[in-house]
Design an enzyme around this catalytic site. Sequence first.
Site, short mmCIF file in Angstrom:
data_model
loop_
_atom_site.label_atom_id
_atom_site.label_comp_id
_atom_site.label_asym_id
_atom_site.label_seq_id
_atom_site.Cartn_x
_atom_site.Cartn_y
_atom_site.Cartn_z
CB CYS A 131 13.38 3.08 19.62
SG CYS A 131 12.31 1.65 19.40
N GLY A 191 16.30 -7.07 28.00
CA GLY A 191 16.97 -6.58 29.19
C GLY A 191 18.12 -5.62 29.00
N GLY A 192 18.28 -5.02 27.82
CA GLY A 192 19.38 -4.08 27.63
C GLY A 192 19.36 -2.92 28.61
CE LYS A 193 15.79 1.88 26.45
NZ LYS A 193 15.83 0.94 25.30
CG ASP A 222 12.32 0.51 25.79
OD1 ASP A 222 12.01 1.36 24.94
OD2 ASP A 222 13.21 -0.34 25.59
CG ASP A 259 8.12 -7.44 27.78
OD1 ASP A 259 8.86 -6.51 27.43
OD2 ASP A 259 7.18 -7.85 27.08
CB CYS A 301 8.34 -2.37 28.18
SG CYS A 301 6.77 -1.57 28.55
CB ALA A 302 12.52 -5.84 31.05
#
Length: 432
Positions: free
Chosen positions: A362, A242-244, A309, A262, A238-239
């Site tokens: 989150c 793209g932070g992770k 994510d 994603d 679940c990019a």
Amino acid sequence: MTPAARISAAIEVLDDIIQRRRPASDALKDWGLSRRFAGSKDRAAIASLVYDALRRKASSGYAMASEESRALVLGMLAGLRRLPLPEIAPLFSGENHAPAPLSSDETALLTAFSCDGAPDWVRADVPEWLWSSFQASFGEAAIAEGEALAERAPIDLRVNRLKASRDAVLTDLAHFQPEPGPWSPDALRFHAGHDGRGPSLQAEPGFFAGAFEIQDEGSQLVTLLAGAQPGQTVIDLCAGAGGKTLALAALMANRGSLYATDLDSRRLAPLHERLARSGAGMVEIRIPRSRGHEPLADVEGQADLVLVDAPCTGSGTWRRNPDAKWRVRPGALAERIKDQAEVLARAARLVRPGGRIAYITCSVLPEENDDAVRAFLGRQPEFAPVAPIDVLKGAESDLSLLARFATGHGLQLSPRRTGTDGFYLACLQRGG
């Protein structure tokens, strides 16, 4: 614009948000487009007032005996910004675009400003319908946790190991007075000023050179603890933007195979530019061609790590998105729980025997965290949870203090506990 005129504008924007139940960002954008006279500093100050009012919407409404926008702003000035009555009153003169003068009732309420006797959910500034879940997560600390989620968030960045060291970036940005993050070895932290504005980090040469990315330290932590190693096959399922993905590439030292995808291909658009800036050359973006298409079918059963994510209510990010907590509804929570089950089932097909899923949200709600993991384990008996203490032992730096925040199956971070956003992580290993 004068400070008083900015307050009038904030009240006007809040009226729009409350009456039309729309995101704060949309209301602020529309206000700015129709008020060309407002400069960038004016717009930023108004946005800060609006978001601060939303942070304390419940407690301000209680203390001011009204949920109208004007009362919420007054409550925020007294409660969050801690302005005394002699400083608030001149801002409400009714002159030169200032709001109307304070009434005798408003003056009395501001003088005796208090939430004594308020229900717990009001004191915590948490939606009433979510309070039982919030309490289930935090117990006796629930009010304090809610208060922490109603504070402003600091600004964190992640130093990109592929291009820089933390010490080098710390030196380059010394004029902003950063401090090392307390947990992540790659984190630097900056605190916003009185007006809620932080440094313009994305205008710095180091940002354009790929030396760092803006990323909450909690997001960095859960990615670090997922356990990606150089040379592995890793999937960011679940990019999004793209932070992770970028953090994974750095942790893998640009060696191995890293796939980013994603279900909403539009969310992947910013990743292309971010990858080019970061120097991460081992990332392959897989875009679904249609609904139901699996762009990773060729690597099913081969991944050492699948990072999920998961879509969630975002309750752990209420510091950054204070309007979101008042817009979320029970139906949305039920929909997210369904989405989480679906994405975990998809991840299970991709991971190899002996590999692991890192399930991340989150969120601070148990329905989206331990409950979701428990339901998955009931459906997929070949998977077993990795004990949180073992997840921490696998980290490259000593994070053993985080063991205090273990839940039934994972780890729960929060602003009060860790000074980060409210991220949850559970690692699930497939039997070999």
